[in-house]
Design a protein around this motif. Structure first.
Motif, short mmCIF file in Angstrom:
data_model
loop_
_atom_site.label_atom_id
_atom_site.label_comp_id
_atom_site.label_asym_id
_atom_site.label_seq_id
_atom_site.Cartn_x
_atom_site.Cartn_y
_atom_site.Cartn_z
N ASN A 1 0.82 -1.22 0.00
CA ASN A 1 0.00 0.00 0.00
C ASN A 1 0.86 1.28 0.00
N LEU A 2 2.17 1.16 0.03
CA LEU A 2 3.04 2.34 0.00
C LEU A 2 3.59 2.65 -1.39
N SER A 3 3.20 1.87 -2.39
CA SER A 3 3.78 2.03 -3.73
C SER A 3 3.51 3.42 -4.32
N LYS A 4 2.43 4.08 -3.91
CA LYS A 4 2.11 5.41 -4.45
C LYS A 4 3.13 6.48 -4.05
N PHE A 5 3.96 6.19 -3.04
CA PHE A 5 4.93 7.17 -2.56
C PHE A 5 6.26 7.11 -3.32
N PHE A 6 6.38 6.18 -4.26
CA PHE A 6 7.62 6.03 -5.01
C PHE A 6 7.61 6.93 -6.24
N ILE A 7 7.92 8.18 -5.99
CA ILE A 7 8.01 9.20 -7.03
C ILE A 7 9.27 10.01 -6.72
N GLY A 8 10.06 10.27 -7.71
CA GLY A 8 11.27 11.05 -7.48
C GLY A 8 12.43 10.19 -7.01
N PRO A 9 13.51 10.82 -6.55
CA PRO A 9 14.71 10.09 -6.12
C PRO A 9 14.47 9.41 -4.76
N THR A 10 14.11 8.15 -4.80
CA THR A 10 13.63 7.44 -3.62
C THR A 10 14.71 6.55 -3.00
N SER A 11 14.66 6.49 -1.68
CA SER A 11 15.50 5.56 -0.95
C SER A 11 14.66 4.93 0.17
N LEU A 12 15.10 3.76 0.59
CA LEU A 12 14.36 2.99 1.59
C LEU A 12 15.20 2.75 2.83
N THR A 13 14.56 2.82 3.96
CA THR A 13 15.15 2.34 5.20
C THR A 13 14.28 1.18 5.65
N ILE A 14 14.89 0.02 5.80
CA ILE A 14 14.18 -1.20 6.15
C ILE A 14 14.82 -1.76 7.42
N SER A 15 13.98 -2.13 8.40
CA SER A 15 14.54 -2.64 9.65
C SER A 15 13.54 -3.50 10.41
N LYS A 16 14.07 -4.37 11.26
CA LYS A 16 13.25 -5.13 12.18
C LYS A 16 13.09 -4.38 13.51
N ASN A 17 13.85 -3.33 13.69
CA ASN A 17 13.80 -2.54 14.91
C ASN A 17 13.20 -1.17 14.57
N PRO A 18 11.87 -1.04 14.60
CA PRO A 18 11.21 0.17 14.10
C PRO A 18 11.67 1.48 14.74
N ILE A 19 11.63 1.56 16.03
CA ILE A 19 11.92 2.83 16.70
C ILE A 19 13.37 3.24 16.49
N ALA A 20 14.28 2.30 16.61
CA ALA A 20 15.71 2.63 16.44
C ALA A 20 15.97 3.14 15.02
N ALA A 21 15.41 2.46 14.01
CA ALA A 21 15.62 2.88 12.63
C ALA A 21 14.98 4.25 12.37
N ILE A 22 13.80 4.45 12.90
CA ILE A 22 13.12 5.74 12.74
C ILE A 22 13.94 6.85 13.38
N LYS A 23 14.48 6.59 14.57
CA LYS A 23 15.30 7.61 15.24
C LYS A 23 16.51 7.97 14.41
N VAL A 24 17.18 6.97 13.82
CA VAL A 24 18.38 7.23 13.02
C VAL A 24 18.04 8.07 11.79
N ILE A 25 17.01 7.68 11.05
CA ILE A 25 16.69 8.40 9.81
C ILE A 25 16.17 9.81 10.11
N VAL A 26 15.40 9.97 11.18
CA VAL A 26 14.89 11.30 11.55
C VAL A 26 16.05 12.20 12.00
N GLU A 27 16.95 11.66 12.80
CA GLU A 27 18.10 12.44 13.24
C GLU A 27 18.93 12.88 12.03
N PHE A 28 19.13 11.97 11.08
CA PHE A 28 19.90 12.31 9.89
C PHE A 28 19.17 13.38 9.07
N ALA A 29 17.86 13.23 8.90
CA ALA A 29 17.07 14.20 8.13
C ALA A 29 17.06 15.57 8.80
N ASN A 30 17.05 15.59 10.13
CA ASN A 30 17.07 16.86 10.85
C ASN A 30 18.39 17.61 10.66
#
Length: 170
Positions: A69-98
């Motif tokens: 159900n996320l396929s509609k978001f694949f527009i433009g220069p896309t990259s993926l973060t995939i993990s079994k540890n949701p909160i840790a991965a989210i924290k890393v990508i958000v910190e990097f984006a900030n």
């Protein structure tokens, strides 16, 4: 990239998505190789991986996963973060984006739940499982200390009362 390599990329991404507890979709613009390597290393350290992938290949990899159900978001220069540890991965990508305006969080998912960027940023503030465990242990230790203090309090009061009576009888 030849067909064989594309097929292998789709298969490896698909199997990672089938096992993943979180998928975060980001757009990247003009990230330097050193920055991508740094981000990959940080995400790898929390048990995930970061992949720059063509949208068509990403959509093919999503087929048959809970993230279809996320396929509609694949527009433009896309990259993926995939993990079994949701909160840790989210924290890393958000910190990097900030810290880096060259990467933008678009959307994501935890299981079948679609998350918008604001929800991902909110989840980044959630304590990790390790932090939650430490908090619970701390609370339990404080409960034990308070219980001992409360149990010990009546005995000290009785001792004071007995001392008072023994001094007043004299």
């Amino acid at each position: 990239m030849n067909r064989t390599k594309k097929s292998e990329l789709i298969k490896s991404t698909h199997s990672a998505l089938k096992c993943a507890d979180v998928l975060i979709i980001t757009h990247h613009a003009h990230l330097k190789v050193k920055e991508i390597d740094d981000l990959r290393s940080k995400i790898r350290s929390v048990g995930g991986y970061y992949k720059v992938i063509k949208n068509r290949l990403a959509r093919l990899a999503l087929l048959g996963t809970t993230y279809m159900n996320l396929s509609k978001f694949f527009i433009g220069p896309t990259s993926l973060t995939i993990s079994k540890n949701p909160i840790a991965a989210i924290k890393v990508i958000v910190e990097f984006a900030n810290k880096n305006d060259k990467i933008t969080i678009i959307a994501g998912g935890i299981g079948k739940q679609v998350l918008n960027a604001n929800e991902i940023y909110a989840l980044a503030k959630t304590p990790s499982i390790e932090e939650s465990r430490k908090n619970i242990v701390s609370i339990l230790q404080n409960v034990n200390r308070k219980t001992v203090t409360i149990i010990g309090a009546p005995a000290s009061k009785i001792t004071r009362v007995l001392r008072f009576h023994s001094t007043s009888d004299s």
